[in-house]
Motif scaffolding. Sequence first.
Motif, PDB file in Angstrom:
ATOM      1  N   THR A 150     -48.596  28.363 -81.956  1.00 11.71           N
ATOM      2  CA  THR A 150     -49.646  27.343 -81.889  1.00 11.71           C
ATOM      3  C   THR A 150     -50.551  27.430 -83.115  1.00 11.71           C
ATOM      4  N   LEU A 179     -53.445  13.678 -80.114  1.00 11.73           N
ATOM      5  CA  LEU A 179     -53.114  14.551 -78.994  1.00 11.73           C
ATOM      6  C   LEU A 179     -51.684  14.333 -78.522  1.00 11.73           C
ATOM      7  N   ALA A 212     -59.032  20.670 -82.531  1.00 11.34           N
ATOM      8  CA  ALA A 212     -59.010  20.845 -81.081  1.00 11.34           C
ATOM      9  C   ALA A 212     -57.866  20.055 -80.449  1.00 11.34           C
ATOM     10  N   LEU A 213     -57.701  18.791 -80.867  1.00 12.49           N
ATOM     11  CA  LEU A 213     -56.637  17.961 -80.313  1.00 12.49           C
ATOM     12  C   LEU A 213     -55.259  18.493 -80.704  1.00 12.49           C
ATOM     13  N   THR A 230     -54.508  21.583 -81.450  1.00  4.43           N
ATOM     14  CA  THR A 230     -54.276  22.828 -80.720  1.00  4.43           C
ATOM     15  C   THR A 230     -53.795  22.540 -79.296  1.00  4.43           C
ATOM     16  N   ALA A 231     -54.464  21.611 -78.618  1.00  4.85           N
ATOM     17  CA  ALA A 231     -54.096  21.285 -77.233  1.00  4.85           C
ATOM     18  C   ALA A 231     -52.690  20.697 -77.157  1.00  4.85           C
ATOM     19  N   VAL A 244     -49.054  22.582 -75.613  1.00  8.78           N
ATOM     20  CA  VAL A 244     -48.170  22.025 -74.584  1.00  8.78           C
ATOM     21  C   VAL A 244     -46.731  21.995 -75.082  1.00  8.78           C
TER      22      VAL A 244
END
Length: 222
Positions: A79, A132, A160-161, A163-164, A168
Motif C-alpha cells: 500500500t 478512490l 488519503a483516497l 491509500t484507501a 482495498v
Amino acid sequence: MHLTLSASDHRPAAAAEPQGGIAGWAAGLVETFGGPGAGAAIALENVFPPLPSEVILPLTGFAASQGVLSIASALFWTTLGSVVGAVVLYGVGAVFGRERMHAWWAKLPLVKASDLVRTEAWFARHGTKAVLLGRMVPVFRSLISVPAGVERMPLPVFVALTTAGSLVWNTVLVMAGYLLGDQWDVVRAYVGVASKVVLVLAVVALAVYVTMRVRGRGREKP
C-alpha cells in the motif's frame, strides 16, 4: 521452484516461485528485501502500468503464506508503494499543469476546448470518487493520478483516497495469493480478463466519441 533463503533464515521457502519474467523479478525482490521489496515492485507498477499488479500482489501473498513475510508487512508495504507511485504521477500532472494541458489539447484533432473545460468541471465535482474508485480499476488505477495532479487536488486528500482505494485492491489480491497458495497464478487470469474488458470498453467509448465528433463537424459544414 524454491525460494533460496540465506542459511541464517529458517523460514519455510515458497514452493512455486517462478524464476523468469516479471514474476521472477518480483519474487526476487520479495525474497531479498521482504516487504520493502514488494513495496518497491508495486511503486514501479504504478508508475509503469505495463508491470502487472495481478502478478506482483498475489505472488507477495503466496510468499506470506510460506512465511517469507507477514500479511501485515505485505499489506503495509504494498500500500505504501502504491501511494508513492501514485504521488509520482500526481507530480507529473502538477508539473504539466493546466495551461500546458490546454495548449496540448488545442492541437488535437476532433476535440474542442469546451470538452476539456467540461472534463475539468466534472473532475471538480466527482474527483474524489474518481480517485478512490479508480484505484480499484485495472489500467486506470495508475492513470487517474495524472488528472488529479493537473487539477491540483489537495495532496492530503489525494493521498488519503489513494491509500484507501489501494488498500482495498491490495488486500483482495494479496489475500487471494495467500489463500490460493501455489495456485496464486490463477489470480492473474481473472484480473487479466477484467483488464481486457476495461480496455475494450475504453476503445469502444473512444470510437463512439470520434464518430460523433466527425458527424457533428460534417453537419456544421455549409
